[in-house]
Write a protein that holds these residues in place. Structure first.
Motif, PDB file in Angstrom:
ATOM      1  N   GLN A  73       0.848  -1.185   0.000  1.00 34.19           N
ATOM      2  CA  GLN A  73       0.000   0.000   0.000  1.00 34.19           C
ATOM      3  C   GLN A  73       0.890   1.244   0.000  1.00 34.19           C
ATOM      4  O   GLN A  73       1.822   1.347   0.793  1.00 34.19           O
ATOM      5  CB  GLN A  73      -0.905   0.000   1.225  1.00 34.19           C
ATOM      6  N   ASP A  74       0.618   2.175  -0.910  1.00 29.11           N
ATOM      7  CA  ASP A  74       1.428   3.386  -1.024  1.00 29.11           C
ATOM      8  C   ASP A  74       0.517   4.548  -1.402  1.00 29.11           C
ATOM      9  O   ASP A  74       0.253   4.791  -2.578  1.00 29.11           O
ATOM     10  CB  ASP A  74       2.530   3.189  -2.058  1.00 29.11           C
ATOM     11  N   LYS A  75       0.050   5.243  -0.385  1.00 31.57           N
ATOM     12  CA  LYS A  75      -0.883   6.342  -0.618  1.00 31.57           C
ATOM     13  C   LYS A  75      -0.222   7.523  -1.324  1.00 31.57           C
ATOM     14  O   LYS A  75      -0.884   8.274  -2.025  1.00 31.57           O
ATOM     15  CB  LYS A  75      -1.531   6.767   0.692  1.00 31.57           C
ATOM     16  N   ARG A  76       1.081   7.666  -1.175  1.00 37.45           N
ATOM     17  CA  ARG A  76       1.777   8.748  -1.873  1.00 37.45           C
ATOM     18  C   ARG A  76       1.753   8.515  -3.377  1.00 37.45           C
ATOM     19  O   ARG A  76       1.499   9.431  -4.164  1.00 37.45           O
ATOM     20  CB  ARG A  76       3.229   8.885  -1.378  1.00 37.45           C
ATOM     21  N   VAL A  77       2.000   7.283  -3.802  1.00 32.94           N
ATOM     22  CA  VAL A  77       1.958   6.959  -5.230  1.00 32.94           C
ATOM     23  C   VAL A  77       0.532   7.126  -5.747  1.00 32.94           C
ATOM     24  O   VAL A  77       0.316   7.680  -6.830  1.00 32.94           O
ATOM     25  CB  VAL A  77       2.489   5.535  -5.499  1.00 32.94           C
ATOM     26  N   ALA A  78      -0.446   6.684  -4.964  1.00 27.89           N
ATOM     27  CA  ALA A  78      -1.848   6.856  -5.354  1.00 27.89           C
ATOM     28  C   ALA A  78      -2.172   8.339  -5.498  1.00 27.89           C
ATOM     29  O   ALA A  78      -2.817   8.754  -6.476  1.00 27.89           O
ATOM     30  CB  ALA A  78      -2.773   6.207  -4.328  1.00 27.89           C
ATOM     31  N   PHE A  79      -1.714   9.139  -4.552  1.00 31.43           N
ATOM     32  CA  PHE A  79      -1.936  10.589  -4.593  1.00 31.43           C
ATOM     33  C   PHE A  79      -1.313  11.191  -5.857  1.00 31.43           C
ATOM     34  O   PHE A  79      -1.937  11.993  -6.550  1.00 31.43           O
ATOM     35  CB  PHE A  79      -1.351  11.234  -3.336  1.00 31.43           C
ATOM     36  N   ARG A  80      -0.084  10.776  -6.168  1.00 28.62           N
ATOM     37  CA  ARG A  80       0.598  11.290  -7.362  1.00 28.62           C
ATOM     38  C   ARG A  80      -0.216  11.007  -8.619  1.00 28.62           C
ATOM     39  O   ARG A  80      -0.422  11.909  -9.444  1.00 28.62           O
ATOM     40  CB  ARG A  80       1.991  10.663  -7.497  1.00 28.62           C
ATOM     41  N   TRP A  81      -0.702   9.773  -8.760  1.00 27.52           N
ATOM     42  CA  TRP A  81      -1.481   9.449  -9.956  1.00 27.52           C
ATOM     43  C   TRP A  81      -2.798  10.217  -9.992  1.00 27.52           C
ATOM     44  O   TRP A  81      -3.269  10.610 -11.048  1.00 27.52           O
ATOM     45  CB  TRP A  81      -1.713   7.942 -10.088  1.00 27.52           C
ATOM     46  N   MET A  82      -3.377  10.478  -8.840  1.00 27.19           N
ATOM     47  CA  MET A  82      -4.619  11.263  -8.807  1.00 27.19           C
ATOM     48  C   MET A  82      -4.353  12.716  -9.183  1.00 27.19           C
ATOM     49  O   MET A  82      -5.166  13.345  -9.859  1.00 27.19           O
ATOM     50  CB  MET A  82      -5.280  11.145  -7.446  1.00 27.19           C
ATOM     51  N   VAL A  83      -3.221  13.248  -8.760  1.00 26.62           N
ATOM     52  CA  VAL A  83      -2.845  14.614  -9.152  1.00 26.62           C
ATOM     53  C   VAL A  83      -2.672  14.686 -10.665  1.00 26.62           C
ATOM     54  O   VAL A  83      -3.190  15.590 -11.318  1.00 26.62           O
ATOM     55  CB  VAL A  83      -1.565  15.077  -8.424  1.00 26.62           C
ATOM     56  N   ILE A  84      -1.947  13.729 -11.221  1.00 29.19           N
ATOM     57  CA  ILE A  84      -1.727  13.722 -12.674  1.00 29.19           C
ATOM     58  C   ILE A  84      -3.057  13.577 -13.405  1.00 29.19           C
ATOM     59  O   ILE A  84      -3.335  14.311 -14.357  1.00 29.19           O
ATOM     60  CB  ILE A  84      -0.740  12.601 -13.079  1.00 29.19           C
ATOM     61  N   ALA A  85      -3.890  12.642 -12.952  1.00 27.07           N
ATOM     62  CA  ALA A  85      -5.195  12.445 -13.593  1.00 27.07           C
ATOM     63  C   ALA A  85      -6.020  13.717 -13.535  1.00 27.07           C
ATOM     64  O   ALA A  85      -6.707  14.070 -14.504  1.00 27.07           O
ATOM     65  CB  ALA A  85      -5.950  11.294 -12.917  1.00 27.07           C
ATOM     66  N   GLY A  86      -5.922  14.437 -12.435  1.00 24.05           N
ATOM     67  CA  GLY A  86      -6.692  15.668 -12.273  1.00 24.05           C
ATOM     68  C   GLY A  86      -6.283  16.776 -13.222  1.00 24.05           C
ATOM     69  O   GLY A  86      -7.040  17.726 -13.426  1.00 24.05           O
ATOM     70  N   THR A  87      -5.122  16.659 -13.821  1.00 20.38           N
ATOM     71  CA  THR A  87      -4.666  17.679 -14.774  1.00 20.38           C
ATOM     72  C   THR A  87      -5.105  17.364 -16.203  1.00 20.38           C
ATOM     73  O   THR A  87      -4.882  18.160 -17.099  1.00 20.38           O
ATOM     74  CB  THR A  87      -3.127  17.817 -14.766  1.00 20.38           C
ATOM     75  N   GLN A  88      -5.706  16.191 -16.378  1.00 20.89           N
ATOM     76  CA  GLN A  88      -6.124  15.767 -17.714  1.00 20.89           C
ATOM     77  C   GLN A  88      -7.493  16.361 -18.036  1.00 20.89           C
ATOM     78  O   GLN A  88      -8.208  16.818 -17.160  1.00 20.89           O
ATOM     79  CB  GLN A  88      -6.167  14.236 -17.804  1.00 20.89           C
ATOM     80  N   ASN A  89      -7.837  16.304 -19.287  1.00 21.06           N
ATOM     81  CA  ASN A  89      -9.108  16.844 -19.750  1.00 21.06           C
ATOM     82  C   ASN A  89     -10.236  15.893 -19.350  1.00 21.06           C
ATOM     83  O   ASN A  89     -10.283  14.769 -19.823  1.00 21.06           O
ATOM     84  CB  ASN A  89      -9.058  17.013 -21.267  1.00 21.06           C
ATOM     85  N   MET A  90     -11.106  16.343 -18.444  1.00 21.13           N
ATOM     86  CA  MET A  90     -12.248  15.528 -18.030  1.00 21.13           C
ATOM     87  C   MET A  90     -13.426  16.434 -17.728  1.00 21.13           C
ATOM     88  O   MET A  90     -13.256  17.653 -17.603  1.00 21.13           O
ATOM     89  CB  MET A  90     -11.898  14.633 -16.834  1.00 21.13           C
ATOM     90  N   SER A  91     -14.591  15.842 -17.608  1.00 21.20           N
ATOM     91  CA  SER A  91     -15.792  16.628 -17.329  1.00 21.20           C
ATOM     92  C   SER A  91     -15.670  17.282 -15.953  1.00 21.20           C
ATOM     93  O   SER A  91     -14.957  16.770 -15.077  1.00 21.20           O
ATOM     94  CB  SER A  91     -17.028  15.734 -17.370  1.00 21.20           C
ATOM     95  N   PRO A  92     -16.362  18.396 -15.746  1.00 22.91           N
ATOM     96  CA  PRO A  92     -16.319  19.045 -14.432  1.00 22.91           C
ATOM     97  C   PRO A  92     -16.766  18.122 -13.292  1.00 22.91           C
ATOM     98  O   PRO A  92     -16.189  18.161 -12.205  1.00 22.91           O
ATOM     99  CB  PRO A  92     -17.268  20.231 -14.587  1.00 22.91           C
ATOM    100  N   VAL A  93     -17.751  17.304 -13.551  1.00 19.90           N
ATOM    101  CA  VAL A  93     -18.229  16.373 -12.510  1.00 19.90           C
ATOM    102  C   VAL A  93     -17.129  15.379 -12.153  1.00 19.90           C
ATOM    103  O   VAL A  93     -16.850  15.141 -10.972  1.00 19.90           O
ATOM    104  CB  VAL A  93     -19.507  15.640 -12.983  1.00 19.90           C
ATOM    105  N   ASP A  94     -16.481  14.793 -13.168  1.00 21.62           N
ATOM    106  CA  ASP A  94     -15.392  13.852 -12.912  1.00 21.62           C
ATOM    107  C   ASP A  94     -14.207  14.547 -12.250  1.00 21.62           C
ATOM    108  O   ASP A  94     -13.589  13.985 -11.344  1.00 21.62           O
ATOM    109  CB  ASP A  94     -14.952  13.169 -14.205  1.00 21.62           C
ATOM    110  N   ALA A  95     -13.900  15.748 -12.691  1.00 29.86           N
ATOM    111  CA  ALA A  95     -12.787  16.501 -12.101  1.00 29.86           C
ATOM    112  C   ALA A  95     -13.037  16.751 -10.618  1.00 29.86           C
ATOM    113  O   ALA A  95     -12.116  16.645  -9.799  1.00 29.86           O
ATOM    114  CB  ALA A  95     -12.581  17.815 -12.843  1.00 29.86           C
ATOM    115  N   GLU A  96     -14.276  17.056 -10.265  1.00 27.78           N
ATOM    116  CA  GLU A  96     -14.628  17.288  -8.860  1.00 27.78           C
ATOM    117  C   GLU A  96     -14.479  16.010  -8.039  1.00 27.78           C
ATOM    118  O   GLU A  96     -13.969  16.040  -6.918  1.00 27.78           O
ATOM    119  CB  GLU A  96     -16.052  17.835  -8.748  1.00 27.78           C
ATOM    120  N   LYS A  97     -14.899  14.893  -8.586  1.00 25.87           N
ATOM    121  CA  LYS A  97     -14.761  13.610  -7.882  1.00 25.87           C
ATOM    122  C   LYS A  97     -13.297  13.265  -7.653  1.00 25.87           C
ATOM    123  O   LYS A  97     -12.907  12.828  -6.569  1.00 25.87           O
ATOM    124  CB  LYS A  97     -15.441  12.488  -8.674  1.00 25.87           C
TER     125      LYS A  97
END
Length: 164
Positions: free
Chosen positions: A108-132
């Protein structure tokens, strides 16, 4: 005359059986899934994923992650999520976050999970998905130290998608 006909027939049969199959597409995969032909979809995904298609890599990862065809295999799921995520596939980035936050096949590595979520959050997605994604990312950050957050943010800033 009969021998020419037999030779022609023999050649036609040989060509019919030696002609290469047409390459599968993601449309073929979607059709197979809709028709509940999951093994066919899996085989087509395998070929497409090995050829570098990031959508196929993400979908194949899901087949392994959730055991759609055969047993769950977190190692293979992680491998295919990583290949797709490194090419910029947002869904694969989130799949990697899930694998790391729950320690599925990896420590389990929450830092790595956090990193991928940060990167994903910079991608083009709907406002609803971006908020989630932002909400999940922020919740995950609550369990990290400021140093872990800064390290993950630095890694996220350095990320550049690269096609295979």
């Amino acid at each position: 005359m009969l021998s020419r006909v037999l030779v022609s027939l023999s050649l036609a049969i040989g060509l019919a059986f030696s002609a290469p199959a047409l390459a599968a597409t993601m449309d073929d995969v979607r059709k197979a899934i809709a028709e509940q032909r999951l093994f066919d979809a899996f085989q087509d995904l395998q070929d497409l994923a090995e050829g570098g298609d990031p959508v196929a890599q993400y979908e194949l990862a899901g087949f392994h992650h959730y055991g759609h065809v055969g047993p769950v295999n977190f190692d293979k799921a992680r491998l295919w999520y990583e290949r797709a995520a490194k090419q910029g596939n947002t869904d694969a980035m989130l799949g990697l976050a899930v694998i790391h936050v729950f320690g599925q096949g990896v420590p389990q590595d929450k830092r790595v999970a956090f990193r991928w979520m940060v990167i994903a959050g910079t991608q083009n997605m709907s406002p609803v998905d971006a908020e989630k994604v932002a909400s999940s990312r922020d919740h995950l950050a609550e369990g990290l130290t400021p140093q872990e957050i800064e390290a993950a943010l630095a890694e996220a800033r350095a990320f550049t998608p690269k096609p295979e």
